[in-house]
Design an enzyme around this catalytic site. Structure first.
Site, short mmCIF file in Angstrom:
data_model
loop_
_atom_site.label_atom_id
_atom_site.label_comp_id
_atom_site.label_asym_id
_atom_site.label_seq_id
_atom_site.Cartn_x
_atom_site.Cartn_y
_atom_site.Cartn_z
CD GLN A 1 -54.82 10.70 10.17
OE1 GLN A 1 -53.84 11.19 11.33
NE2 GLN A 1 -53.73 11.22 8.78
CE LYS B 1 -54.94 15.05 10.35
NZ LYS B 1 -53.69 14.67 10.65
CE LYS C 1 -52.78 9.21 14.71
NZ LYS C 1 -52.29 10.31 13.74
N GLY D 1 -46.34 7.46 10.42
CA GLY D 1 -45.78 7.98 11.78
C GLY D 1 -46.63 8.79 12.41
CG ASP D 2 -49.09 10.97 15.54
OD1 ASP D 2 -49.17 11.67 14.60
OD2 ASP D 2 -48.50 10.78 16.90
CB THR E 1 -47.03 17.60 9.38
OG1 THR E 1 -46.81 16.40 8.91
CG2 THR E 1 -48.21 17.44 9.85
CG ASN F 1 -41.53 15.05 11.86
OD1 ASN F 1 -42.45 15.62 10.82
ND2 ASN F 1 -40.84 15.22 10.97
CB SER G 1 -48.66 10.79 3.67
OG SER G 1 -47.49 9.82 5.08
P1 NDP Z 1 -42.24 13.65 17.61
O1 NDP Z 1 -42.50 12.82 18.82
O2 NDP Z 1 -41.32 14.16 16.95
O3 NDP Z 1 -42.42 15.16 18.92
C1 NDP Z 1 -43.02 15.69 20.22
C2 NDP Z 1 -42.64 16.41 20.73
O4 NDP Z 1 -44.55 16.71 21.65
C3 NDP Z 1 -41.65 16.11 21.37
O5 NDP Z 1 -41.07 17.60 21.39
C4 NDP Z 1 -42.17 15.59 22.61
O6 NDP Z 1 -41.81 16.07 23.86
C5 NDP Z 1 -43.39 16.84 22.73
N1 NDP Z 1 -44.66 16.19 23.37
C6 NDP Z 1 -45.45 14.96 23.16
N2 NDP Z 1 -46.44 14.66 24.31
C7 NDP Z 1 -45.91 15.39 25.38
C8 NDP Z 1 -46.56 15.53 26.04
N3 NDP Z 1 -47.79 14.84 26.70
N4 NDP Z 1 -46.76 16.82 26.80
C9 NDP Z 1 -46.01 17.61 26.95
N5 NDP Z 1 -44.28 17.27 25.41
C10 NDP Z 1 -45.06 16.37 24.64
O7 NDP Z 1 -43.97 13.88 17.50
P2 NDP Z 1 -44.85 14.53 16.11
O8 NDP Z 1 -44.03 16.51 16.08
O9 NDP Z 1 -44.31 14.04 15.06
O10 NDP Z 1 -45.56 14.94 16.49
C11 NDP Z 1 -46.61 15.79 16.92
C12 NDP Z 1 -48.28 16.30 16.87
O11 NDP Z 1 -48.25 16.59 15.96
C13 NDP Z 1 -48.71 15.35 17.70
O12 NDP Z 1 -50.15 15.47 18.14
C14 NDP Z 1 -48.97 14.66 15.67
O13 NDP Z 1 -50.38 13.61 16.42
C15 NDP Z 1 -48.78 15.90 15.46
N6 NDP Z 1 -49.22 15.39 14.13
C16 NDP Z 1 -47.64 15.06 12.82
C17 NDP Z 1 -47.96 14.33 12.26
C18 NDP Z 1 -46.53 13.85 11.01
O14 NDP Z 1 -46.44 13.40 9.90
N7 NDP Z 1 -45.63 13.70 11.95
C19 NDP Z 1 -49.38 14.68 10.79
C20 NDP Z 1 -49.74 15.54 11.74
C21 NDP Z 1 -50.20 15.47 12.45
P3 NDP Z 1 -40.72 15.16 24.44
O15 NDP Z 1 -39.64 14.35 23.57
O16 NDP Z 1 -40.17 15.36 25.12
O17 NDP Z 1 -41.64 13.78 24.68
O1 2IT Z 2 -51.95 12.97 12.62
C1 2IT Z 2 -51.11 12.70 11.17
O2 2IT Z 2 -51.70 13.21 10.20
C2 2IT Z 2 -50.15 11.38 10.80
N1 2IT Z 2 -48.96 11.36 11.98
C3 2IT Z 2 -49.69 12.09 9.77
C4 2IT Z 2 -50.29 10.51 9.13
C5 2IT Z 2 -49.81 9.48 7.46
O3 2IT Z 2 -50.11 8.80 7.14
O4 2IT Z 2 -48.98 10.38 6.80
#
Ligand code: NDP
Ligand code: 2IT
Length: 438
Positions: free
Chosen positions: A104, A107, A119, A158-159, A203, A234, A370
């Site tokens: 982070q 980034k 984080k 969130g994450d 994202t 998400n 954000s």
């Molecule tokens: P969500 O919780 O909304 O979705 C996560 C998705 O990934 C779900 O479909 C989940 O499936 C799947 N998943 C999670 N863990 C596993 C695992 N161990 N094995 C298989 N599938 C898995 O999270 P986000 O979409 O917010 O985050 C996804 C990725 O993006 C993460 O790496 C996060 O750090 C990154 N990210 C998120 C940001 C954000 O703004 N939200 C910003 C930048 C990066 P299931 O529901 O079955 O667990």
């Molecule tokens: O991994 C990431 O960049 C996030 N989960 C979003 C972080 C944020 O502060 O919006």
């Protein structure tokens, strides 16, 4: 130096992996900026400013007291208040939070916005929990976290496992304890109570904007491309939305129970209904959509595509998956998730001439938006969707150009990993030098 990080942080596999990847890139800087060694920049960057671990007790619907472990790793605040998401997932441990916090830092620097890196999260599993249980967990989590965060100190978001519902409960408890409507303390808020347009989409949209930039630099476009997106959360959902809007055909998405192949193109409304409204599983998608299949053996990367967007979790795309993708003719991989490709997979893509964008560049649109939310909160303003999306697009394009220019400058043209690591590193390092030994 890497060995020292390993011995000071034993057993933290993901953290070691993230540090190794950055250390591998910074060689050229050591020559150009010998002053950094005097300031021990690399050693300081690998040591979080502060790490907080706490007990999170809460009462389940059946009356039983449950205990989870909460974390907040405040990694680096040279460029601004600590900024980064909270992850609620049973796999969460200190190593995972530290790797995410470390990534982070670079980034956030790449976005060019005034935000440091951090984080947090907990090993809480929201799956199958009622809204009431999630609320009580969030309230207990914030009852400790509130003393460490603040508009000018540390700003969570969130994450995985933390979306609008959780941000609401967390913000509500912060407001209650502090008796302050301090909007800028957390981002990802709802639109009627201090949130920003486009943050939900940011994202996924940002990742696809980044892909468009990579393609445009080579005279190509997304139109007509066959895309596979892992995850169904998400990031994945809004990557699908923007890819489709730009004319791509998205043929597969996944969750932890398997993946769906839909040759006609993913039905986004159905996907949103199942995942965002019902909080359901992908098996329900094929029950309601003819022609789609649900696969539980193998992995989503077996599906042939032009463009692969890993948007689920760390190390979900390994060397063997990378081999399959390359053999099936993939031309571009961009990470929506954080560190989804293993180091061997990245190496394989680069050796095979597959264009590769690391998450710290391609998924930076979330945290950048954000920062736009923080700007709106600070000025008590709210911007329209189109205006905010245009800002996001501009930021992604700047990040893209910065990565390319930096890769050129350091003799690795077109290598987005080198470009992202070095551009981010220099911004943080220069601020650390300017602020003295702190
Ligand atoms: P969500 O919780 O909304 O979705 C996560 C998705 O990934 C779900 O479909 C989940 O499936 C799947 N998943 C999670 N863990 C596993 C695992 N161990 N094995 C298989 N599938 C898995 O999270 P986000 O979409 O917010 O985050 C996804 C990725 O993006 C993460 O790496 C996060 O750090 C990154 N990210 C998120 C940001 C954000 O703004 N939200 C910003 C930048 C990066 P299931 O529901 O079955 O667990
Ligand atoms: O991994 C990431 O960049 C996030 N989960 C979003 C972080 C944020 O502060 O919006």
């Amino acid at each position: 130096m890497y060995e020292k990080v390993v011995s000071r942080n034993p057993g933290e596999r993901e953290f070691h992996q993230a540090v190794f990847e950055v250390m591998q890139s910074v060689g050229p800087i050591a020559e150009e900026r010998s002053d950094y060694a005097q300031w021990s920049i690399l050693q300081r960057i690998c040591e979080p400013e502060r790490q907080i671990i706490f007990r999170v007790p809460w009462v389940a619907d059946d009356g039983k007291v449950e205990i989870n472990r909460g974390f907040r790793v405040e990694f680096n605040s040279a460029l601004g208040p600590f900024k980064g998401g909270l992850r609620f997932h049973p796999s969460v441990n200190l190593s995972i939070i530290k790797f995410l916090g470390f990534e982070q830092v670079f980034k956030n620097a790449l976005t060019g916005m005034p935000i440091g890196g951090g984080k947090g999260g907990a090993d809480f599993d929201p799956k199958g929990r009622s809204d009431g249980e999630v609320m009580r967990f969030c309230q207990s989590f914030m009852t400790e976290l509130y003393r460490h965060v603040g508009e000018y100190t540390d700003v969570p978001a969130g994450d995985i496992g933390v979306g609008g519902r959780e941000i609401g409960y967390l913000f509500g408890q912060y407001k209650r304890i502090t008796n302050r409507y301090e909007s800028g303390v957390i981002t990802g808020k709802g639109l009627t109570w201090g949130g920003s347009q486009v943050r939900t989409e940011a994202t996924g949209y940002g990742t696809v904007f980044f892909v468009e930039q990579m393609l445009q630099a080579r005279g190509e476009h997304l139109e007509g491309k066959r895309v596979v997106v892992s995850g169904a959360g998400n990031v994945a959902i809004y990557a699908v939305e923007k890819a489709q809007a730009l004319g791509a055909v998205v043929v597969a998405v996944s969750d932890s129970g398997g993946y769906v192949v839909d040759e006609a193109g993913i039905d986004l409304e159905l996907l949103k209904e199942i995942k965002e409204v019902e909080r359901g599983r992908l098996t329900e998608y094929v029950e309601r959509r003819s022609g789609a299949t649900h696969v539980t053996d193998g992995c989503i990367w077996d599906v042939p595509c032009d463009i692969a967007l890993p948007c689920a979790t760390q190390n979900e795309l390994d060397e063997s998956a990378a081999k399959t993708l390359a053999a099936n003719g993939v031309t571009l991989v961009a990470e929506g998730a954080n560190m989804p490709s293993t180091p061997a997979a990245v190496q394989l893509f680069q050796a095979a001439g597959v264009l590769f964008a690391p998450g710290k560049a391609s998924n930076a649109g979330g945290v950048a938006t954000s920062a736009l939310e923080m700007q709106q909160n600070a000025s008590r303003d709210s911007w329209h969707f189109d205006e905010t999306e245009a800002r996001l697009q501009e930021i992604m394009s700047e990040i893209h150009d910065t990565c390319l220019a930096t890769s050129d400058h350091y003799g690795a043209p077109g290598n987005y990993v080198v470009g992202a690591n070095l551009a981010g590193y220099v911004r943080v390092a220069d601020a650390m030098v300017a602020l003295g030994v702190i």
